[in-house]
Design an enzyme around this catalytic site. Structure first.
Site, PDB file in Angstrom:
ATOM      1  NE  ARG A  27      -3.822  -2.221   0.044  1.00 25.38           N
ATOM      2  CZ  ARG A  27      -3.603  -3.394  -0.570  1.00 25.38           C
ATOM      3  NH1 ARG A  27      -2.487  -3.554  -1.261  1.00 25.38           N
ATOM      4  NH2 ARG A  27      -4.472  -4.365  -0.509  1.00 25.38           N
ATOM      5  CB  SER A  29      -9.466  -0.897   3.516  1.00 26.67           C
ATOM      6  OG  SER A  29      -9.984  -2.108   3.004  1.00 26.67           O
ATOM      7  CD  GLU A  55      -5.891   0.499   2.369  1.00 28.56           C
ATOM      8  OE1 GLU A  55      -6.522   0.221   1.334  1.00 28.56           O
ATOM      9  OE2 GLU A  55      -5.490  -0.361   3.175  1.00 28.56           O
TER      10      GLU A  55
END
Length: 320
Positions: free
Chosen positions: A180, A229, A299
């Site tokens: 990520r 998320s 995130e």
């Protein structure tokens, strides 16, 4: 500074641009959370050439913030200083198969359209994009992934502009991908990318995409005002498991709630402000830290200034 003062200070430097400039732009109309403050000015360039022209005339002491389709974006109530750049679908949303199992896509292309293009062309390896509610620019920046596949596995090269409007072409290695995360310079604005897959049977691709969609509909609150998320998975665990163990499933602050369906999804139940959402997120982080010693990382991208009196400390100031 407000939008009027910002544009007045620019004089006629924006007069030759073909894109749209909106002063005092309401960011809650852009983010999927439908919450947040205003930007001093929003610029939607007509194409890459127009974006380069904009970057060349905006002084470097004026902030330029790039946003995508707003699917994983939280804008604070104090708003965003300077210009926000949002790439338009018309100028940056083209996607096509270009041979050798490759796909070229503009940064404003929805991930789902890339998956659909791959299906039509019989190119495997892109089914995971069918389940990511974002755009290619964001996917490139955060190495978006799902269902065991990440963007870095598909990227061949990325085209971008720097803060001075100069063009850069980055290889997969240049992007510095990790979970990520991309180590590409923060001031680069991605405009398009080339991806590579492998030959695959269309029925098999379609079955994989259907499985992705079924999974999303079964376990995720996809019909809510959400940002996907909320936190990255910590090493050796899952964010939702740690949130659940800390007793935060369904937790509410104001109009913001950790979804009872999937507790790593934060939702706006209808009245949440940017403050409610971020305070809820930091409350969850603090409780997980206290419960398990794990420091969850956001995130969702949070930008802008806090509204005076509504400042929020990370982990609510907890320093375990």
């Amino acid at each position: 500074m407000n939008g009027g003062a910002l544009l007045e200070g620019m004089g006629d430097r924006l007069s030759t641009l073909r894109g749209r400039v909106t002063p005092d732009a309401a960011m809650d109309k852009i983010t999927w959370f439908r919450a947040g403050g205003t930007a001093d000015a929003l610029f939607q360039p007509a194409d890459e050439e127009d974006l380069a022209a904009f970057l060349k005339v905006v002084p470097h002491d004026i902030p330029v913030t790039v946003v995508g389709i707003g699917s994983n974006l939280l804008v604070r109530e104090g708003g965003i200083r300077g210009f926000v750049v949002r790439l338009s679908a018309k100028g940056f949303g083209e996607v096509q198969a270009i041979g050798d199992n490759r796909i070229r896509a503009g940064a404003a292309t929805p991930d789902k359209r890339v998956a659909a293009t791959a299906l039509e062309a019989g190119i495997g390896g892109f089914h995971f994009y069918h389940g990511i509610p974002g755009g290619i620019g964001g996917a490139l920046r955060m190495n978006a992934g799902a269902n065991g596949v990440e963007t870095r596995e598909r990227v061949v090269e990325v085209r971008a502009l720097d803060r001075a409007g100069a063009v850069h072409v980055l290889s997969n290695a240049d992007m510095g991908y990790a979970y990520r995360h991309s180590a590409a310079p923060k001031d680069l604005i991605f405009t398009s990318a080339i991806f590579a897959g492998e030959p695959a049977d269309r029925d098999a691709i379609k079955a994989a995409m259907d499985a992705v969609q079924h999974h999303r509909e079964t376990v995720q609150p996809i019909r809510e005002k959400t940002g996907g998320s909320t936190f990255k998975n910590p090493e050796g665990s899952s964010a939702w498991k740690e949130i659940d163990k800390a007793g935060c499933r369904g937790l509410m602050i104001g109009g913001a709630q950790m979804s009872p369906m999937h507790c790593n999804f934060m939702i706006n139940t209808g009245t949440a402000t940017g403050y409610d959402l971020e305070l809820l997120g930091e409350t969850v982080r603090a409780r997980v830290l206290e419960n398990s010693g794990i420091r969850l990382a956001w995130e969702i991208r949070r930008i802008g200034a806090f509204k005076p009196g509504h400042e929020i400390d990370e982990f609510l100031g907890q320093m375990l």
